[in-house]
Design an enzyme around this catalytic site. Structure first.
Site, PDB file in Angstrom:
ATOM      1  N   ARG A  70      24.465  23.352  40.712  1.00 62.28           N
ATOM      2  CA  ARG A  70      24.859  24.744  40.862  1.00 62.28           C
ATOM      3  C   ARG A  70      26.104  24.844  41.735  1.00 62.28           C
ATOM      4  O   ARG A  70      26.361  23.995  42.580  1.00 62.28           O
ATOM      5  CB  ARG A  70      23.734  25.563  41.495  1.00 62.28           C
ATOM      6  N   TYR A 198      25.568  23.317  33.127  1.00 57.40           N
ATOM      7  CA  TYR A 198      24.510  22.683  33.902  1.00 57.40           C
ATOM      8  C   TYR A 198      23.434  23.629  34.427  1.00 57.40           C
ATOM      9  O   TYR A 198      23.747  24.646  35.060  1.00 57.40           O
ATOM     10  CB  TYR A 198      25.112  21.928  35.100  1.00 57.40           C
ATOM     11  N   LYS A 207      17.615  30.743  37.321  1.00 58.23           N
ATOM     12  CA  LYS A 207      17.986  31.327  38.604  1.00 58.23           C
ATOM     13  C   LYS A 207      18.703  32.679  38.432  1.00 58.23           C
ATOM     14  O   LYS A 207      18.485  33.612  39.209  1.00 58.23           O
ATOM     15  CB  LYS A 207      18.850  30.353  39.418  1.00 58.23           C
ATOM     16  N   HIS A 227      11.502  32.178  44.982  1.00 57.18           N
ATOM     17  CA  HIS A 227      11.792  30.766  44.680  1.00 57.18           C
ATOM     18  C   HIS A 227      10.600  29.927  45.162  1.00 57.18           C
ATOM     19  O   HIS A 227      10.695  29.221  46.160  1.00 57.18           O
ATOM     20  CB  HIS A 227      13.082  30.372  45.420  1.00 57.18           C
ATOM     21  N   SER A 249      15.889  24.055  46.907  1.00 54.80           N
ATOM     22  CA  SER A 249      15.977  23.138  45.777  1.00 54.80           C
ATOM     23  C   SER A 249      15.947  21.694  46.269  1.00 54.80           C
ATOM     24  O   SER A 249      16.534  21.362  47.299  1.00 54.80           O
ATOM     25  CB  SER A 249      17.285  23.369  45.021  1.00 54.80           C
ATOM     26  N   CYS A 251      13.493  19.877  47.469  1.00 53.55           N
ATOM     27  CA  CYS A 251      12.704  19.596  48.674  1.00 53.55           C
ATOM     28  C   CYS A 251      11.242  19.335  48.314  1.00 53.55           C
ATOM     29  O   CYS A 251      10.347  19.489  49.147  1.00 53.55           O
ATOM     30  CB  CYS A 251      12.797  20.742  49.668  1.00 53.55           C
ATOM     31  N   GLY A 252      10.980  18.977  47.063  1.00 49.47           N
ATOM     32  CA  GLY A 252       9.630  18.539  46.716  1.00 49.47           C
ATOM     33  C   GLY A 252       8.715  19.609  46.139  1.00 49.47           C
ATOM     34  O   GLY A 252       7.495  19.434  46.144  1.00 49.47           O
ATOM     35  N   LYS A 253       9.264  20.724  45.607  1.00 47.63           N
ATOM     36  CA  LYS A 253       8.389  21.757  45.026  1.00 47.63           C
ATOM     37  C   LYS A 253       7.618  21.196  43.834  1.00 47.63           C
ATOM     38  O   LYS A 253       6.432  21.451  43.682  1.00 47.63           O
ATOM     39  CB  LYS A 253       9.199  22.978  44.582  1.00 47.63           C
ATOM     40  N   ASN A 255       6.809  18.095  43.199  1.00 45.66           N
ATOM     41  CA  ASN A 255       5.778  17.146  43.657  1.00 45.66           C
ATOM     42  C   ASN A 255       4.574  17.875  44.249  1.00 45.66           C
ATOM     43  O   ASN A 255       3.425  17.516  43.991  1.00 45.66           O
ATOM     44  CB  ASN A 255       6.350  16.189  44.701  1.00 45.66           C
ATOM     45  N   ASP A 278       8.754  26.294  40.429  1.00 49.82           N
ATOM     46  CA  ASP A 278      10.057  26.746  40.932  1.00 49.82           C
ATOM     47  C   ASP A 278      10.148  28.246  41.206  1.00 49.82           C
ATOM     48  O   ASP A 278      10.795  28.651  42.147  1.00 49.82           O
ATOM     49  CB  ASP A 278      11.144  26.343  39.925  1.00 49.82           C
ATOM     50  N   ARG A 368      18.021  15.388  36.160  1.00 52.30           N
ATOM     51  CA  ARG A 368      16.858  16.249  35.900  1.00 52.30           C
ATOM     52  C   ARG A 368      16.115  15.849  34.643  1.00 52.30           C
ATOM     53  O   ARG A 368      16.667  15.201  33.755  1.00 52.30           O
ATOM     54  CB  ARG A 368      17.351  17.699  35.723  1.00 52.30           C
ATOM     55  N   ASN A 495      -0.371  15.856  51.592  1.00 44.75           N
ATOM     56  CA  ASN A 495      -0.091  17.255  51.941  1.00 44.75           C
ATOM     57  C   ASN A 495      -1.317  18.144  51.700  1.00 44.75           C
ATOM     58  O   ASN A 495      -1.431  19.228  52.278  1.00 44.75           O
ATOM     59  CB  ASN A 495       1.113  17.781  51.151  1.00 44.75           C
TER      60      ASN A 495
END
Ligand code: SAT
Ligand code: MN
Length: 583
Positions: A70, A198, A207, A227, A249, A251-253, A255, A278, A368, A495
């Site tokens: 982005r 992209y 987004k 988000h 973005s 940061c492991g969302k 996962n 997301d 991605r 987690n």
């Protein structure tokens, strides 16, 4: 006879007059259409066939090397008044913005096919869902939108019923970074994007619509467009709590949304269900709780770091029918990225050159995969529920090497809104620019809120109404580092230990210690059976650093002051209360 599609037909005709395509194709979303597009993209090199034995139905796309993330500096929110876009957005007056970008669109589709993509964000029959139409000259965008949204005939039928839709106009143009702009017109429910193929720049349902335009609509209509991932946690008794969690973005969302419980939890019967990874749209239900849907139908996940160990559900999801963008490939044409950890080696990098680790990674750090959510083993049936799922807890999280403990709980909703507004995180490769720089990223919405953050904080505060049964709000930091620069918390499946504590707090069953920044657990309040934590890790992850937080709150105060008199007084009061308690 007038039809509710007249407005759509007129707009398509206007766009065709401006862009002058050779052909106009209305997408129906069918398998036949998808197969024909794929053949065309394989023939012209837009897609490269991957190993069909190991990865049936999967393809690689290599984007232009200058078009891999982005572009926040080229992204504008075009409200009549600059103040309505706020200091958190780049702004241009709507008339100027239209003039500038229409000059780029002028004749840009000559010799190309113009695709008209009707899509629905959210389950097709949900009152929380909203429709849009994207016009694009990129078949790669069509293929991605088919995975990421409910696209084609049913969406067009809903648009015909409702008569309203978000207008998204996109062209890859020349893929020239000097001729690239992403414009949003919230009052017109319109988006214009030029010069990038992209991800978030080009898949306008994501987004641009589901966050920037939707956040504006949500404010007017009394809901929230966030988000956030959404997951369900089912305990051994079969009860499920749903949690929505905001992280910037990369940061492991993904996962976290697909978490696999640690061994002991699995044995006891815990299960984690994925609703979304997301974006989350939430609104109060009749019982006063917030109900959430995932407006998307697929995952556009970060490939690097995805492995059987870090995210077995994602890995299982992307064994077939997946579009990979900017990953490396092995000698036998399998997709490959750093951290895949599968014993294979890359021979070709994301730019199509022989892999040389001295030159560049095999996969771009923001490479991605695009895959249908239905392929995810942990995908919840409730993700298709028209009413959405009730949210028990909202989690905010950033990437913070220092200061911020593993988890804390806000005292109440107003404090929770401040916790979200004060979020900070180190930047990642998901946007162009420096990586690893700490910046304020309220609610992980810095790049995505379609209006002034001051008004956005006010909108969040407004949900605290008599009768509301609001979720508890928490803050987490999976990324705390020790003296040696290594992460102190194992993360991933572990987690769940933190999420379990949150659920117990929601149910009034877990202890915590009161501090000026909120309620903190001690290491003993969490189930840490089977996790080896050093003394340093225990102290740091569960500690409260008074002096550091004093400085942090001074910084938060300065940050909030940038929003001037529009900032809600209740938020300022909350900040001052905590700063005073820390003094
Ligand atoms: O490029 S996207 O916005 O789609 C992905 C992300 O940065 O979160
Ligand atoms: Mn995202």
């Amino acid at each position: 006879m007038t039809s509710k599609l007249d407005r759509l037909n007129e707009w398509v005709a206007d766009v065709a007059r401006l862009t002058r395509p050779a052909v106009i194709h209305w997408c129906d979303g069918s398998d036949a259409e998808s197969a024909a597009l794929r053949e065309q993209m394989l023939a012209d090199g837009t897609l490269i066939e991957l190993n069909q034995q190991t990865h049936p139905g999967s393809y690689l796309h290599r984007s232009h090397p200058d078009d891999v993330a982005r572009v926040e500096h080229l992204t504008f929110v075009c409200t009549p008044e600059r103040e309505d876009a706020g200091p958190n957005n780049h702004w241009m007056a709507p008339a100027d913005a239209h003039a500038r970008i229409d000059a780029l669109f002028d004749g840009c589709m000559q010799g190309r096919t113009m695709y008209v993509i009707p899509y629905c964000m959210g389950p097709i029959d949900s009152p929380l869902s909203r429709c849009g139409v994207e016009i694009t000259d990129s078949p790669y965008v069509v293929a991605n939108m088919r995975i990421m949204t409910r696209m084609g005939v049913p969406a067009l039928a809903r648009i015909e019923r409702e008569g309203s839709f978000v207008k998204g106009l996109h062209s890859i143009g020349e893929l020239d970074p000097e001729r690239r702009l992403i414009m949003h017109f919230p009052e017109e429910l319109a988006i214009k994007s030029y010069g990038s193929g992209y991800g978030g720049n080009a898949l306008l349902g994501k987004k641009c619509h589901a966050l920037r335009i939707a956040s504006h609509q949500a404010r007017q209509e009394g809901w929230l467009a966030e988000h956030m991932l959404i997951l369900g946690i089912e305990n051994p008794q079969g009860q499920t709590h749903y949690i929505a969690a905001a992280f910037p973005s990369a940061c492991g969302k993904t996962n976290l949304a697909m978490l696999i419980p640690p061994e002991g939890y699995r044995r006891d019967g815990w299960k984690v269900w994925t609703i979304g990874d997301d974006i989350c749209w939430m609104r109060p239900g009749a019982d006063g709780r917030l109900y959430a849907i995932n407006p998307e139908a697929g995952f556009f996940g970060v490939a690097p770091g995805t492995s059987a160990k870090s995210n077995a559900n994602a890995l299982a999801s992307i064994q077939s029918n997946t579009i990979f963008t900017n990953v490396g490939i092995t000698a036998d044409q399998q997709p490959w990225w750093e951290g895949i950890d599968n014993g294979l080696a890359p021979v070709t990098d994301w730019r199509g050159e022989p892999f040389d680790s001295a030159k560049r990674p095999a996969a771009h750090p923001n490479s991605r995969f695009t895959v249908s959510a239905k392929q995810c083993p942990s995908y919840s049936d409730m993700a298709e529920d028209a009413q959405g799922v009730p949210i028990s807890a909202i989690v905010f999280g950033g990437r913070r090497a220092s200061l911020v403990p593993l988890v804390f709980e806000a005292r109440d909703w107003t404090h929770g809104v401040l916790v979200g507004a004060a979020m900070g995180s180190e930047t990642t490769a998901a946007a162009t620019g420096a990586v690893g720089v700490m910046r304020r990223d309220p609610m992980a919405m810095k790049p995505f809120c379609g209006y002034n953050f001051a008004d956005y904080f006010g909108h969040w505060l407004s949900f605290d109404q008599p009768g509301a049964q609001l979720p508890k709000v928490f803050h987490v930091n999976w990324f705390r580092k020790g003296e040696n620069g290594k992460f102190l918390w194992p993360g991933f499946g572990d987690n769940l230990r933190v999420l379990e504590w949150m659920i117990q707090r929601v149910e009034g069953r877990a202890a915590a210690t009161e501090t000026p920044i909120g309620h903190l657990p001690t290491a003993d309040d969490l189930n840490l059976d089977g996790v080896a934590l050093s003394d340093e890790a225990r102290e740091t992850l569960f500690g409260f650093e008074h002096a550091g937080w004093q400085a942090e709150f001074a910084g938060i105060g300065e940050y909030l002051a940038e929003y001037g008199p529009r900032l809600p007084q209740a938020l300022l009061d909350e900040q001052r209360r905590i700063a005073a308690a820390l003094a």
